[in-house]
Design a protein around this motif. Structure first.
Motif, PDB file in Angstrom:
ATOM      1  N   ALA A  30       0.837  -1.208   0.000  1.00 28.55           N
ATOM      2  CA  ALA A  30       0.000   0.000   0.000  1.00 28.55           C
ATOM      3  C   ALA A  30       0.867   1.252   0.000  1.00 28.55           C
ATOM      4  O   ALA A  30       0.584   2.218  -0.722  1.00 28.55           O
ATOM      5  CB  ALA A  30      -0.931   0.000   1.211  1.00 28.55           C
ATOM      6  N   GLU A  31       1.923   1.248   0.789  1.00 22.87           N
ATOM      7  CA  GLU A  31       2.845   2.386   0.833  1.00 22.87           C
ATOM      8  C   GLU A  31       3.474   2.616  -0.544  1.00 22.87           C
ATOM      9  O   GLU A  31       3.544   3.754  -1.022  1.00 22.87           O
ATOM     10  CB  GLU A  31       3.917   2.132   1.881  1.00 22.87           C
ATOM     11  CG  GLU A  31       4.937   3.244   2.004  1.00 22.87           C
ATOM     12  CD  GLU A  31       6.047   2.900   2.974  1.00 22.87           C
ATOM     13  OE1 GLU A  31       6.536   3.827   3.635  1.00 22.87           O
ATOM     14  OE2 GLU A  31       6.445   1.711   3.072  1.00 22.87           O
ATOM     15  N   GLU A  32       3.920   1.538  -1.173  1.00 22.29           N
ATOM     16  CA  GLU A  32       4.525   1.655  -2.504  1.00 22.29           C
ATOM     17  C   GLU A  32       3.508   2.148  -3.534  1.00 22.29           C
ATOM     18  O   GLU A  32       3.844   2.944  -4.405  1.00 22.29           O
ATOM     19  CB  GLU A  32       5.117   0.313  -2.924  1.00 22.29           C
ATOM     20  CG  GLU A  32       6.350  -0.052  -2.133  1.00 22.29           C
ATOM     21  CD  GLU A  32       6.808  -1.493  -2.342  1.00 22.29           C
ATOM     22  OE1 GLU A  32       6.175  -2.223  -3.149  1.00 22.29           O
ATOM     23  OE2 GLU A  32       7.788  -1.890  -1.684  1.00 22.29           O
ATOM     24  N   ARG A  33       2.263   1.674  -3.445  1.00 21.31           N
ATOM     25  CA  ARG A  33       1.212   2.127  -4.360  1.00 21.31           C
ATOM     26  C   ARG A  33       0.994   3.630  -4.198  1.00 21.31           C
ATOM     27  O   ARG A  33       0.871   4.361  -5.168  1.00 21.31           O
ATOM     28  CB  ARG A  33      -0.073   1.353  -4.089  1.00 21.31           C
ATOM     29  CG  ARG A  33      -1.355   1.909  -4.716  1.00 21.31           C
ATOM     30  CD  ARG A  33      -1.441   1.830  -6.235  1.00 21.31           C
ATOM     31  NE  ARG A  33      -1.279   0.521  -6.782  1.00 21.31           N
ATOM     32  CZ  ARG A  33      -2.266  -0.314  -7.080  1.00 21.31           C
ATOM     33  NH1 ARG A  33      -3.503   0.035  -6.861  1.00 21.31           N
ATOM     34  NH2 ARG A  33      -1.995  -1.491  -7.604  1.00 21.31           N
ATOM     35  N   MET A  34       0.984   4.106  -2.957  1.00 22.38           N
ATOM     36  CA  MET A  34       0.763   5.535  -2.723  1.00 22.38           C
ATOM     37  C   MET A  34       1.935   6.375  -3.208  1.00 22.38           C
ATOM     38  O   MET A  34       1.740   7.481  -3.710  1.00 22.38           O
ATOM     39  CB  MET A  34       0.432   5.792  -1.260  1.00 22.38           C
ATOM     40  CG  MET A  34      -0.973   5.313  -0.916  1.00 22.38           C
ATOM     41  SD  MET A  34      -1.516   5.761   0.716  1.00 22.38           S
ATOM     42  CE  MET A  34      -0.953   4.337   1.619  1.00 22.38           C
ATOM     43  N   GLU A  35       3.146   5.865  -3.096  1.00 20.40           N
ATOM     44  CA  GLU A  35       4.310   6.573  -3.645  1.00 20.40           C
ATOM     45  C   GLU A  35       4.202   6.671  -5.164  1.00 20.40           C
ATOM     46  O   GLU A  35       4.482   7.723  -5.749  1.00 20.40           O
ATOM     47  CB  GLU A  35       5.604   5.855  -3.251  1.00 20.40           C
ATOM     48  CG  GLU A  35       5.970   5.989  -1.793  1.00 20.40           C
ATOM     49  CD  GLU A  35       7.143   5.107  -1.380  1.00 20.40           C
ATOM     50  OE1 GLU A  35       7.738   4.437  -2.249  1.00 20.40           O
ATOM     51  OE2 GLU A  35       7.456   5.078  -0.180  1.00 20.40           O
ATOM     52  N   ALA A  36       3.787   5.573  -5.802  1.00 21.36           N
ATOM     53  CA  ALA A  36       3.619   5.577  -7.258  1.00 21.36           C
ATOM     54  C   ALA A  36       2.491   6.525  -7.676  1.00 21.36           C
ATOM     55  O   ALA A  36       2.618   7.247  -8.674  1.00 21.36           O
ATOM     56  CB  ALA A  36       3.332   4.161  -7.753  1.00 21.36           C
ATOM     57  N   LEU A  37       1.410   6.548  -6.924  1.00 23.90           N
ATOM     58  CA  LEU A  37       0.297   7.451  -7.241  1.00 23.90           C
ATOM     59  C   LEU A  37       0.701   8.912  -7.046  1.00 23.90           C
ATOM     60  O   LEU A  37       0.289   9.781  -7.819  1.00 23.90           O
ATOM     61  CB  LEU A  37      -0.931   7.116  -6.390  1.00 23.90           C
ATOM     62  CG  LEU A  37      -1.651   5.835  -6.789  1.00 23.90           C
ATOM     63  CD1 LEU A  37      -2.645   5.418  -5.710  1.00 23.90           C
ATOM     64  CD2 LEU A  37      -2.352   6.011  -8.135  1.00 23.90           C
TER      65      LEU A  37
END
Length: 144
Positions: A30-37
């Protein structure tokens, strides 16, 4: 002299979202997804986007979301990641601090990876989700 009167909702919400995951792996994803977003939102953000709210999602943004398999995200869900916010992860927990009232994009990112989500205003609650002792004296804390 011209006096402008209007309504605005740009006051500080001072929200905290906490996503509690069953595993560290889910929290990291989830953290990585938010960084990508966030990176995607910053690339796609335009200062005049707010002037054309009926505009469709740019093709490039749609393609990038499809590549991420973020099929439930829309343009406005991504836009929130371009605004001021902070994301931290400690073990199985991901915390997001934001002054925005529109948190749908954050929620979708957390829920996609199976988080149990808690949302609260720091106007009334402290970081440990205990009622603030000074909350009743704060003028911006809303009604009691």
């Amino acid at each position: 002299m011209r006096i402008w009167n209007g309504y605005g909702s740009e006051h500080s919400m001072d929200l905290v979202l906490i996503g509690q995951f069953q595993t560290v792996t889910g929290a990291k994803a989830a953290e990585e997804r938010m960084e990508a977003l966030k990176a995607l939102a910053e690339d796609a953000w335009s200062d005049d986007d707010w002037q054309s709210p009926g505009e469709r999602m740019p093709r490039e943004l749609g393609e990038a979301l499809a590549e991420m398999k973020a099929y439930d995200m829309g343009r406005y869900d991504v836009d929130v990641f371009a605004l001021d916010h902070t994301v931290t992860r400690t073990g199985e927990a991901v915390r997001i601090w934001t002054d925005e009232s529109d948190v749908q994009g954050f929620l979708k990112a957390l829920l996609h990876y199976g988080a149990k989500v808690e949302i609260f205003s720091r106007h009334k609650w402290d970081e440990d989700t205990i009622t603030r002792t000074d909350a009743s004296t704060r003028s911006d804390s809303g009604s009691d």
